[in-house]
Design a protein around this motif. Sequence first.
Motif, mmCIF file in Angstrom:
data_model
loop_
_atom_site.group_PDB
_atom_site.id
_atom_site.type_symbol
_atom_site.label_atom_id
_atom_site.label_comp_id
_atom_site.label_asym_id
_atom_site.label_seq_id
_atom_site.Cartn_x
_atom_site.Cartn_y
_atom_site.Cartn_z
ATOM 1 N N ALA A 257 36.794 43.207 48.481
ATOM 2 C CA ALA A 257 38.258 43.019 48.433
ATOM 3 C C ALA A 257 38.894 43.251 46.949
ATOM 4 C CB ALA A 257 38.376 41.534 49.011
ATOM 5 N N PRO A 258 40.191 43.502 47.136
ATOM 6 C CA PRO A 258 40.795 43.646 45.943
ATOM 7 C C PRO A 258 40.809 42.264 44.991
ATOM 8 C CG PRO A 258 42.234 44.268 47.684
ATOM 9 C CD PRO A 258 41.168 43.697 48.296
ATOM 10 N N LEU A 259 40.897 42.609 43.672
ATOM 11 C CA LEU A 259 40.851 41.437 42.724
ATOM 12 C C LEU A 259 41.904 41.440 41.897
ATOM 13 C CD1 LEU A 259 39.055 38.771 41.853
ATOM 14 C CD2 LEU A 259 37.898 40.464 40.286
ATOM 15 N N GLU A 260 42.845 40.729 41.993
ATOM 16 C CA GLU A 260 44.073 40.909 40.987
ATOM 17 C C GLU A 260 43.874 41.160 39.503
ATOM 18 O OE1 GLU A 260 48.405 38.335 40.206
ATOM 19 O OE2 GLU A 260 46.511 37.405 41.413
ATOM 20 N N GLY A 261 44.548 42.281 39.020
ATOM 21 C CA GLY A 261 44.368 42.550 37.819
ATOM 22 C C GLY A 261 43.355 43.476 37.424
ATOM 23 N N TYR A 262 42.530 43.851 38.501
ATOM 24 C CA TYR A 262 41.466 44.947 38.401
ATOM 25 C C TYR A 262 41.516 45.821 38.940
ATOM 26 C CZ TYR A 262 39.501 41.046 35.291
ATOM 27 O OH TYR A 262 39.194 39.882 34.632
ATOM 28 N N PRO A 263 41.374 47.149 38.648
ATOM 29 C CA PRO A 263 41.261 48.476 39.419
ATOM 30 C C PRO A 263 39.870 48.286 40.357
ATOM 31 C CG PRO A 263 40.691 49.154 37.272
ATOM 32 C CD PRO A 263 41.134 47.522 37.217
ATOM 33 N N SER A 265 37.446 50.215 41.037
ATOM 34 C CA SER A 265 36.130 50.786 40.424
ATOM 35 C C SER A 265 35.611 49.535 39.680
ATOM 36 C CB SER A 265 36.690 51.847 39.461
ATOM 37 O OG SER A 265 37.386 51.666 38.395
ATOM 38 N N GLU A 266 36.562 48.889 38.983
ATOM 39 C CA GLU A 266 35.866 47.606 38.061
ATOM 40 C C GLU A 266 35.469 46.452 39.158
ATOM 41 O OE1 GLU A 266 38.659 46.367 34.975
ATOM 42 O OE2 GLU A 266 38.813 48.673 34.118
ATOM 43 N N VAL A 267 36.387 46.314 39.824
ATOM 44 C CA VAL A 267 35.818 45.362 41.010
ATOM 45 C C VAL A 267 34.386 45.593 41.706
ATOM 46 C CG1 VAL A 267 36.401 44.162 43.160
ATOM 47 C CG2 VAL A 267 38.139 44.642 41.433
ATOM 48 N N ARG A 268 34.304 46.820 41.998
ATOM 49 C CA ARG A 268 32.934 47.095 42.612
ATOM 50 C C ARG A 268 31.944 47.002 41.528
ATOM 51 N NH1 ARG A 268 35.986 51.533 44.893
ATOM 52 N NH2 ARG A 268 35.497 52.897 43.015
ATOM 53 N N GLU A 269 32.106 47.485 40.119
ATOM 54 C CA GLU A 269 30.895 46.906 39.203
ATOM 55 C C GLU A 269 30.761 45.649 39.112
ATOM 56 O OE1 GLU A 269 30.037 47.900 34.396
ATOM 57 O OE2 GLU A 269 31.896 47.571 35.034
ATOM 58 N N LEU A 270 31.825 44.670 39.099
ATOM 59 C CA LEU A 270 31.658 43.380 38.827
ATOM 60 C C LEU A 270 30.873 42.907 39.939
ATOM 61 C CD1 LEU A 270 35.107 42.168 37.574
ATOM 62 C CD2 LEU A 270 32.768 42.148 36.270
ATOM 63 N N VAL A 271 31.257 43.011 41.484
ATOM 64 C CA VAL A 271 30.497 42.862 42.524
ATOM 65 C C VAL A 271 28.912 43.138 42.390
ATOM 66 C CG1 VAL A 271 30.322 43.116 44.897
ATOM 67 C CG2 VAL A 271 32.657 42.739 44.036
#
Length: 371
Positions: A257-263, A265-271
């Motif tokens: 799911a989207p994370l405010e303030g992050y593109p 690709s960065e959300v996928r890496e964080l997850v």
Amino acid sequence: ILVVIGESHLASTHLPREVRRVVGPRCRDVVIVQNVDDVYWRLMRRGRENAEAVRVGRNAYCVITASPMLKYRSYREIIDTWVDGDEADRNTPFLHETIEGILSFFVPGKGRPTATFRNGRRESLEAVLPEVQCRTTYHSFSSYLRSRRVSTRGSSFALARIKTKGIAYVPEINTFLVLASDPDRKIEGAAEFVLRLLRQEVGERPRKSPSALDDFYRAVVDDALVCFAAGVVNPARECTEGSALLSAAASENANPAPLEGYPASEVRELVRLLRYCIEHAPGARAASRAAKPLRRVTELGIKKRMLIIEALGARLGEGVHRAFHEGRIPEREILDLLRVPPYGPGAAVRLYRELAGRTRERAPEPSARTE
């Protein structure tokens, strides 16, 4: 269908009795009350603090939407608004009274708790209750922290916390920085102060752990203990509800799911990094030879790293909460965890591994919650 909403005039001997008298035997009434203290505490004793509604009698139900503490805080805020208008300070009384409520659980007994500092000095709780600074923008706190000469480490941690939670407690200046008015977040802020108070860290600069991995897992354990302490006054709320990264990771497909303030690709890496941390507790040699994903976590910027810290801390805090109520972690051990910080070489890694192992089988997975 007639729906009547109110308080005293809806007592059984008042308006309901008059309606029954007028309608006669065909009348079928259902009474729904909200947030009755006695019902709440009975549910707590039975381990059902997450119940949303219960039947309390024939055609009578009670809906639970807030703990008694939050309910009475709401009453107080309304009264303060009536007396002082919209400019009334709602944050300071809320935070200070919540601190006292949490401390009364961990430090029971007669009299008011006192604060002990590392130099042996003792002060009353009233003398060390934190200052509360409120701002309307995130960036305005940067200049404030510089003006107070807060350390670089303390400032970066506080700003990252404000970014994710809207509130931060800064021990070295004993001050709350408040951007948002979310009561759940303010309770967590009060719990953070209690943790620092019990560890004699009020007024102290943050200590650096022996390694980056120790530093990371100490922050995770601290967040878990904050979640547990916050649950003392707000047990109906699960820690994991407030984690933006856990919410983003709830998707079962490859696209979180989207994370405010992050593109994306960065959300996928964080997850991906979060899931690795959940599935692979650090090994015995992790402090000196961390796996590549763990090294990547410690190399993240403070704001991204904070998202993972809060997500892992929330999951661990939920596990500790359940283990405590099930008798698997005694109260004395919880108090020791609150009072003794894991600062030695490898101490935080070992403590996280131990707690994660003791709570792992009952800890919630990072997926969508089902009621």
